[in-house]
Design an enzyme around this catalytic site. Structure first.
Site, PDB file in Angstrom:
ATOM      1  N   TYR A  29       0.812  -1.213   0.000  1.00  0.00           N
ATOM      2  CA  TYR A  29       0.000   0.000   0.000  1.00  0.00           C
ATOM      3  C   TYR A  29       0.846   1.265   0.000  1.00  0.00           C
ATOM      4  O   TYR A  29       0.308   2.368   0.058  1.00  0.00           O
ATOM      5  CB  TYR A  29      -0.918   0.035   1.227  1.00  0.00           C
ATOM      6  CG  TYR A  29      -2.115  -0.861   1.138  1.00  0.00           C
ATOM      7  CD1 TYR A  29      -2.036  -2.108   0.539  1.00  0.00           C
ATOM      8  CD2 TYR A  29      -3.338  -0.479   1.669  1.00  0.00           C
ATOM      9  CE1 TYR A  29      -3.135  -2.939   0.470  1.00  0.00           C
ATOM     10  CE2 TYR A  29      -4.439  -1.304   1.600  1.00  0.00           C
ATOM     11  CZ  TYR A  29      -4.327  -2.535   1.000  1.00  0.00           C
ATOM     12  OH  TYR A  29      -5.418  -3.358   0.937  1.00  0.00           O
TER      13      TYR A  29
ATOM     14  N   LYS B  54       2.438 -13.410   6.645  1.00  0.00           N
ATOM     15  CA  LYS B  54       2.502 -14.477   5.649  1.00  0.00           C
ATOM     16  C   LYS B  54       3.985 -14.787   5.401  1.00  0.00           C
ATOM     17  O   LYS B  54       4.475 -14.822   4.257  1.00  0.00           O
ATOM     18  CB  LYS B  54       1.783 -13.969   4.375  1.00  0.00           C
ATOM     19  CG  LYS B  54       1.531 -14.988   3.320  1.00  0.00           C
ATOM     20  CD  LYS B  54       0.478 -16.014   3.683  1.00  0.00           C
ATOM     21  CE  LYS B  54       0.471 -17.113   2.628  1.00  0.00           C
ATOM     22  NZ  LYS B  54      -0.162 -18.344   3.084  1.00  0.00           N
TER      23      LYS B  54
ATOM     24  N   ASP C 252      -3.347 -16.581   6.266  1.00  0.00           N
ATOM     25  CA  ASP C 252      -4.506 -17.323   5.759  1.00  0.00           C
ATOM     26  C   ASP C 252      -5.163 -18.138   6.869  1.00  0.00           C
ATOM     27  O   ASP C 252      -6.385 -18.268   6.919  1.00  0.00           O
ATOM     28  CB  ASP C 252      -4.153 -18.199   4.557  1.00  0.00           C
ATOM     29  CG  ASP C 252      -2.894 -18.990   4.756  1.00  0.00           C
ATOM     30  OD1 ASP C 252      -2.176 -19.221   3.784  1.00  0.00           O
ATOM     31  OD2 ASP C 252      -2.614 -19.378   5.898  1.00  0.00           O
TER      32      ASP C 252
ATOM     33  N   ASP D 288      -6.085  -4.943   6.298  1.00  0.00           N
ATOM     34  CA  ASP D 288      -7.245  -4.469   5.548  1.00  0.00           C
ATOM     35  C   ASP D 288      -8.288  -5.581   5.451  1.00  0.00           C
ATOM     36  O   ASP D 288      -9.470  -5.403   5.743  1.00  0.00           O
ATOM     37  CB  ASP D 288      -6.772  -4.046   4.150  1.00  0.00           C
ATOM     38  CG  ASP D 288      -7.810  -3.194   3.427  1.00  0.00           C
ATOM     39  OD1 ASP D 288      -8.862  -2.910   4.019  1.00  0.00           O
ATOM     40  OD2 ASP D 288      -7.560  -2.824   2.267  1.00  0.00           O
TER      41      ASP D 288
END
Ligand SMILES: NC(=O)c1ccc[n+]([C@@H]2O[C@H](COP(=O)([O-])OP(=O)(O)OC[C@H]3O[C@@H](n4cnc5c(N)ncnc54)[C@H](O)[C@@H]3O)[C@@H](O)[C@H]2O)c1
Length: 474
Positions: A161, A232, A333, A357
């Site tokens: 971002y 992640k 995840d 987000d």
């Protein structure tokens, strides 16, 4: 500090919040700039400000009061000053340090400064804070939505971002692709396809540590029991994996007495359960495959166990670790499954921008509360609280939509000021009003036997409920 912003005089009956040496000083009558917001923002702000004022008045009997100060942005600024975002609005949010905004239209045609981006950059609001809890009575798809009660700290300035990206086919994209293919990846198996668009994912030590630090400080101040680093890192080792590593680093270096990591808790717990347990058997218990691992890996595990016991058993052993804030981490995840299957096992989460987000909206949806989800953008010296939904323009000026998101953002603001009694009174009043099934159209259509009320009426009911709650507490 100026005596007017956008030509609007600063209220004479309030005082500015100040900040020095890492601390805010909050007067009893702080001036708080507000941006009403476009579209339904007008309806919502009228209702929300009444509720917030009533909460403060009833909690402190007139001793404390927020002095609201309107600053212009969006359509109102465009109509009056021919700009969507006047400099004075940004200046006021800076000078008065804590502010609140309703939703703003994203102007069509582009090329204008975004308020959120400008404020985030000017005031260095590096943490996006999203608390998610269930309000009894809110329609939800979950069987036990009340089990989820988390606070998400989303990093606000880095990651994909950061806005460092190049359009496919541009000379800039070509230049970067050539550099990567011809220098960085030369001779290897990986090459970037020439027709790619590119985005860069920077995650820094500085950006990570200050975010995780804020999350842990929040956990300490609010008596939360756990901070989970959501990343992640199994795939993106040097960005998300590093986020995890630096997160643990800051936790251990700066909060040693107050925290225990999950792995440390296993080692300490094994020793508590069996004081004669050898270092080797303790290591085998935390890593069951260790017996088959190469020797240097085994030695590392033994060293870790010994290191933890030597350094921590005196202070954290004999069950003392159970009272510390647990720092653990989860792969991004899996957290989406975890918050559904084991919602009550999570508490505060700290996460890079993109994960944050997604996970904030996913959690808010779980408690049925996307329409009432509050948010705050927070830095070390400034904070801006805001509704998380948009302007819902088709309902504008109909006194129809749910003011919950701005009201609860105001509750976050009150908590930020340390005005917890008012914050709690307002939250309780909202919960009671929803339980009484006097709700705006968005909830009414999903609740059996509910009475549809206007935005302003929802505020009236909330204020009445505050009186009842105060009377009951006496
Ligand atoms: N933070 C912000 O300022 C912000 C955030 C998102 C969108 N926007 C802007 O808002 C405008 C409209 O965007 P959108 O239609 O995609 O999103 P939106 O959130 O305004 O509306 C989507 C739908 O959600 C429902 N909704 C939203 N808020 C509600 C409320 N308080 N009570 C009841 N129902 C509510 C309505 O059914 C609405 O049609 C656009 O200009 C967009 O750029 C601003």
């Amino acid at each position: 500090m100026a005596d007017s912003y956008n030509g609007i005089p600063v209220p004479a009956d309030g005082k500015a919040i100040t900040w020095a040496d890492g601390k805010f000083t909050i007067p009893d009558n702080p001036i708080i700039p507000f941006i009403e917001g476009d579209g339904t923002g007008r309806d919502i702000w009228r209702a929300a400000s009444r509720v917030l004022n009533a909460g403060v008045e009833k909690a402190y009997g007139g001793k404390r009061r927020i002095v609201w100060y309107e600053v212009l942005a969006g359509e109102k600024a465009f109509r009056q000053l021919n700009t969507w975002l006047p400099d004075d609005t940004v200046n006021a949010c800076r000078d008065f340090r804590v502010s609140i905004k309703g939703p703003l239209t994203t102007p069509i045609g582009g090329g204008i400064r975004s308020l959120n981006v400008t404020l985030r950059q000017t005031l260095d609001l590096y943490a996006c804070l999203r608390p998610v809890r269930y309000f009894q009575g809110v329609p939800s798809a979950m069987k036990h939505p009340e089990k989820l009660n988390v606070v998400i700290f989303r990093e606000n300035t880095e990651d994909v971002y950061a806005g460092v990206e190049w359009k496919q086919g541009s000379p800039e994209a070509q230049k970067v692709i050539d550099f990567l293919n011809n220098e960085m990846l030369k001779g290897g198996k990986k090459q970037i396809r020439p027709d790619s668009g590119l985005g860069i994912k920077p995650i820094s030590v500085f950006g990570t540590k200050r975010l995780v630090r804020k999350a842990i400080q929040y956990a300490i101040e609010n008596k939360r029991r756990m901070v989970t680093l959501v990343h992640k890192g199994n795939i993106m080792k040097f960005t998300e994996g590093a986020f995890q590593e630096w997160g643990y680093e800051v936790a251990k270096a700066e909060f040693r007495d107050q925290i225990v990591t999950e792995r440390e808790s296993w080692i300490l717990g094994n020793k508590d359960a069996n004081p004669n347990l050898s270092v080797e058997d303790n290591a085998l218990a935390i890593e069951p495959g260790l017996g088959m691992a190469p020797e240097d890996y085994r030695k590392k595990a033994y060293a870790e166990v010994k290191g933890v016991l030597d350094a921590l058993y005196a202070s954290h052993g004999n069950g003392a670790w159970k009272k510390k804030i647990m720092i653990n981490d989860r792969i991004a995840d899996s957290i989406f499954q975890q918050v559904i299957i084991r919602p009550d096992e999570y508490d505060v989460m700290a996460t890079p921008n993109l994960n944050g987000d997604y996970i904030s909206d996913a959690c808010a949806a779980q408690v049925g509360g996307l329409g009432i989800a509050p948010g705050g953008n927070i830095g070390d010296q400034y904070a801006v609280f805001e509704a998380t939904h948009g302007t819902a323009p088709k309902y504008a000026d109909k006194d129809m939509v749910n003011p919950g998101s701005v009201i609860l953002s105001g509750v976050m603001l009150l908590e930020f000021l340390g005005w917890n009694e008012a914050a709690k009174l307002i939250e309780d009043a909202m919960e009671q009003t929803i339980q009484q099934k006097t709700v705006t159209y968005d909830f009414e259509r999903q609740m059996e036997g509910a009475k549809k009320v206007k935005t302003s009426e929802f505020a009236d009911y909330m204020i009445k409920n505050m009186d009842a709650l105060k009377a009951a507490a006496r």
